[in-house]
Scaffold this motif. Sequence first.
Motif, PDB file in Angstrom:
ATOM      1  N   MET A 119     -11.654   4.533 -10.502  1.00 51.09           N
ATOM      2  CA  MET A 119     -10.203   4.438 -10.316  1.00 51.09           C
ATOM      3  C   MET A 119      -9.683   5.565  -9.426  1.00 51.09           C
ATOM      4  N   LEU A 120     -10.162   6.754  -9.710  1.00 47.87           N
ATOM      5  CA  LEU A 120      -9.738   7.916  -8.915  1.00 47.87           C
ATOM      6  C   LEU A 120     -10.202   7.774  -7.481  1.00 47.87           C
ATOM      7  N   GLU A 121     -11.407   7.249  -7.312  1.00 41.40           N
ATOM      8  CA  GLU A 121     -11.905   7.066  -5.962  1.00 41.40           C
ATOM      9  C   GLU A 121     -11.069   6.053  -5.206  1.00 41.40           C
ATOM     10  N   ALA A 147      -7.086   4.963  -1.058  1.00 38.66           N
ATOM     11  CA  ALA A 147      -5.780   4.411  -0.647  1.00 38.66           C
ATOM     12  C   ALA A 147      -4.907   5.489  -0.028  1.00 38.66           C
ATOM     13  N   GLY A 148      -4.936   6.708  -0.639  1.00 34.72           N
ATOM     14  CA  GLY A 148      -4.150   7.806  -0.064  1.00 34.72           C
ATOM     15  C   GLY A 148      -4.623   8.190   1.321  1.00 34.72           C
ATOM     16  N   ALA A 149      -5.954   8.191   1.492  1.00 36.07           N
ATOM     17  CA  ALA A 149      -6.484   8.510   2.824  1.00 36.07           C
ATOM     18  C   ALA A 149      -6.073   7.458   3.838  1.00 36.07           C
ATOM     19  N   ALA A 153      -2.793   5.927   8.343  1.00 38.35           N
ATOM     20  CA  ALA A 153      -1.795   5.020   8.922  1.00 38.35           C
ATOM     21  C   ALA A 153      -0.539   5.778   9.342  1.00 38.35           C
ATOM     22  N   GLY A 154      -0.106   6.730   8.471  1.00 34.33           N
ATOM     23  CA  GLY A 154       1.067   7.524   8.834  1.00 34.33           C
ATOM     24  C   GLY A 154       0.827   8.387  10.051  1.00 34.33           C
ATOM     25  N   LEU A 155      -0.379   8.962  10.109  1.00 38.10           N
ATOM     26  CA  LEU A 155      -0.704   9.779  11.276  1.00 38.10           C
ATOM     27  C   LEU A 155      -0.756   8.940  12.539  1.00 38.10           C
ATOM     28  N   ALA A 156      -1.317   7.758  12.414  1.00 37.28           N
ATOM     29  CA  ALA A 156      -1.378   6.867  13.586  1.00 37.28           C
ATOM     30  C   ALA A 156       0.035   6.448  14.010  1.00 37.28           C
TER      31      ALA A 156
END
Length: 277
Positions: free
Chosen positions: A1-3, A8-10, A15-18
């Motif tokens: 779950m943590l992975e 998803a955060g990565a 996506a935000g950086l792009a």
Amino acid sequence: MLEDLLAAGAAVGIAGLAYLMAGARVVKQYERGVVFRLGRVVGDIRKPGFTLVIPAVDKLRKVNLQIVTMPVPAQEGITRDNVTVRVDAVVYFKVVDPEAAIVNVEDYRFAVSQMAQTSLRSIIGKSELDDLLSDREKLNQGLELMIDSPAVGWGVQIDRVEIKDVSLPDTMKRSMARQAEADRERRARIINADAELQASRKLAEAAQQMEDTPSALQLRLLQTVVAVAAEKNSTLVLPFPVELLRFLEKAQQPAPATLPPSNSPSNSPPRPERATP
């Protein structure tokens, strides 16, 4: 779950950086940016440096504020004194209102070029040939005003306009050459005539002075002999006074013989003697 959460955060971060990189823009020092959002101009003019826009929504148009050097193609026209000439010029201008340069005109460079060509033709028709050749500064100012008037609404400022070259027909060049030659010959003749007049006045004054002082003529004669002898010539020419020649001519003429009067007794023939018977 943590992975899964980390993945998803990565993914969201990437996506935000792009997305951020897609909206990143750099405006150079000599440029200004105009932002169109869904077709409308929004916000202030973007200054030099790093700036952000909304990808797929905003569109950044950069405008160069440097002075543009635009050559004007040679235009052929007839001057006011009916001479066919070809004149080319160069226009220096810059953008002072980026928004007006983008919104008010489709292509401000093309617009300035066309206005410069039409204004140059108009200047040719209003000017005489002598003005095009000698009074270019005045024509440059008039041409600058003609181009600058409509360019104000385009956000463009005309810095200066210079006429580069005026091409004349060969026949006109030959005519101008003959005119210049005749004018120079006229001035040369006037200068020579003036010199002759001044020389004649000085010679008249010198003659009057020598007439009052006869010894001055002899001194002048000696100076001339010295000047000629200094050249080391084998032949020495001495000027001879004309008055002396006339004196010698009179001396060589024989004196006229004096005849006695006809009624003198000494000149009467002797009478024959009578014979004595």
